[in-house]
Design a protein around this motif. Sequence first.
Motif, PDB file in Angstrom:
ATOM      1  N   THR A 133       1.110  -1.509   0.037  1.00  0.00           N
ATOM      2  CA  THR A 133       0.058  -0.450   0.119  1.00  0.00           C
ATOM      3  C   THR A 133       0.851   1.326  -0.387  1.00  0.00           C
ATOM      4  O   THR A 133       1.973   1.237   0.985  1.00  0.00           O
ATOM      5  N   LEU A 188       1.467  -1.910  -5.377  1.00  0.00           N
ATOM      6  CA  LEU A 188       0.112  -1.982  -5.471  1.00  0.00           C
ATOM      7  C   LEU A 188      -0.307  -0.362  -6.145  1.00  0.00           C
ATOM      8  O   LEU A 188      -0.570   0.384  -5.763  1.00  0.00           O
ATOM      9  N   PRO A 190      -8.850   2.206  -9.189  1.00  0.00           N
ATOM     10  CA  PRO A 190      -9.424   1.376  -9.299  1.00  0.00           C
ATOM     11  C   PRO A 190      -9.907  -0.209  -9.796  1.00  0.00           C
ATOM     12  O   PRO A 190      -9.754  -1.126  -9.294  1.00  0.00           O
ATOM     13  N   PHE A 191      -9.668   0.238 -11.461  1.00  0.00           N
ATOM     14  CA  PHE A 191      -9.423  -0.530 -12.099  1.00  0.00           C
ATOM     15  C   PHE A 191      -8.042  -1.604 -12.185  1.00  0.00           C
ATOM     16  O   PHE A 191      -8.729  -2.972 -11.662  1.00  0.00           O
ATOM     17  N   LEU A 247      -6.303  -1.786  -9.213  1.00  0.00           N
ATOM     18  CA  LEU A 247      -6.052  -2.536  -8.019  1.00  0.00           C
ATOM     19  C   LEU A 247      -6.776  -3.614  -7.807  1.00  0.00           C
ATOM     20  O   LEU A 247      -6.660  -4.465  -7.197  1.00  0.00           O
ATOM     21  N   ALA A 248      -8.112  -3.067  -9.125  1.00  0.00           N
ATOM     22  CA  ALA A 248      -8.920  -4.589  -8.600  1.00  0.00           C
ATOM     23  C   ALA A 248      -8.600  -5.803  -9.064  1.00  0.00           C
ATOM     24  O   ALA A 248      -8.877  -7.423  -9.174  1.00  0.00           O
ATOM     25  N   ILE A 270      -6.426  -7.686  -7.561  1.00  0.00           N
ATOM     26  CA  ILE A 270      -6.771  -8.223  -6.077  1.00  0.00           C
ATOM     27  C   ILE A 270      -7.475 -10.012  -7.308  1.00  0.00           C
ATOM     28  O   ILE A 270      -7.218 -10.983  -6.934  1.00  0.00           O
ATOM     29  N   GLY A 271      -8.203 -10.103  -8.302  1.00  0.00           N
ATOM     30  CA  GLY A 271      -8.472 -10.404  -9.428  1.00  0.00           C
ATOM     31  C   GLY A 271      -8.080 -11.716  -9.255  1.00  0.00           C
ATOM     32  O   GLY A 271      -7.645 -12.701  -8.600  1.00  0.00           O
TER      33      GLY A 271
END
Lengths: 216, 216
Positions: A77, A82, A86-87, A89-90, A93-94
């Motif tokens: 973070t 990282l 948002p796209f 970051l997502a 995570i995926g």
Amino acid sequence: MPLRLYDYAGSGNCYKVRLLLAHLNRPYQRIAIDIFGGETLTDEYARINPLRSTPVLELAGGRYLGESGAILVYLATDTPYLPDDPFELAGVIGWLIYEQTDVMPLIGGLRFRMLTGRLSPSDPDAIRRRDGAHDVLSHLEGHLSTRDFFVGDRYTIADIAIYGYTHVAHEAGLDLAPFESLRAWLRRVELQPGYIEDLEPYGDNATPGAGRSIYD
Amino acid sequence: MPLRLYDYAGSGNCYKVRLLLAHLNRPYQRIAIDIFGGETLTDEYARINPLRSTPVLELAGGRYLGESGAILVYLATDTPYLPDDPFELAGVIGWLIYEQTDVMPLIGGLRFRMLTGRLSPSDPDAIRRRDGAHDVLSHLEGHLSTRDFFVGDRYTIADIAIYGYTHVAHEAGLDLAPFESLRAWLRRVELQPGYIEDLEPYGDNATPGAGRSIYD
């Protein structure tokens, strides 16, 4: 207090965290945990991590964080490892989730069984697992065929997580020759500033019945 | 263009996303995907999501995001449903991963087999899966025994993700009576502003061989 990492040398999940800490040049105290010596089976370890897995990161104030993907997110973070977007970051995570649902169980699980002699290459269970691992490698290859890194245009913890077990796929008896984009990506990871190699694989005490591994 | 959600009605993974969209009061277009009718097996669907799973979120600009946990992160960024604090953010990601490695396969996988008649309650495979699901429920119960929500002191996408399959654990033949903290938490989730119920479970076409589910 420096960070403390409860760390099993043979674990790709632990290596991921060591690798990110090296990239970040962050000092930490390594607490060697011998899974097969039963060190994750104690009541004391359950207080640190009720799931009894490695790695665990200990922070100031007696706070503990388990699950390699979660530790990567914590350490990355506000660093370039990282994304903020948002796209993206997502997307990271995926890939952290896919790594734990598919890459680690199939490639890591097969590697563990091959290195410890629990399976031989011609065992039907080994053949079935190789087929599953091949599907995983094909999915990774397809994604990397048009990209240099897993998310966005740069090296992130998605790459670190997936590198954890794919870079030892040959120890699982998997042939990476057909996966050209994946092999090129492995080399790109190894050129990142601060890159360190993995520790040794399972030691002599990783014998059947000597403890419970994450792959059982 | 509004958001588009490629959504299978019987999927707890899809329900999680519908639930967060309802909490956020965000409009979206629902594209019903019939897994068992083969609609995830087409070349067109592979272009949207090479893993052929649901849900998939379509964003402006022809960008697609698969993996329920990743979609939750995307939608929850900069909302109260995803913490900013790095330790709490990492905790949420850890639960999103555990939900996909343990909660969904064990509880969701058993539920699917019970609802579609692939397993009967006394089948040895059903008994083995119930034991595994019981371990998962015990872990969740232990965590919730001293907390109102999974991370921090408030409702986050960690709760939404875990609620996706735990609220239908009874449909898997699991008895929640011994899990008092978990049952109280289910009620707390259902009191959150904007909460909506799940759609119907698997339809009449969810018959063996009619397609490939995420649980196979």
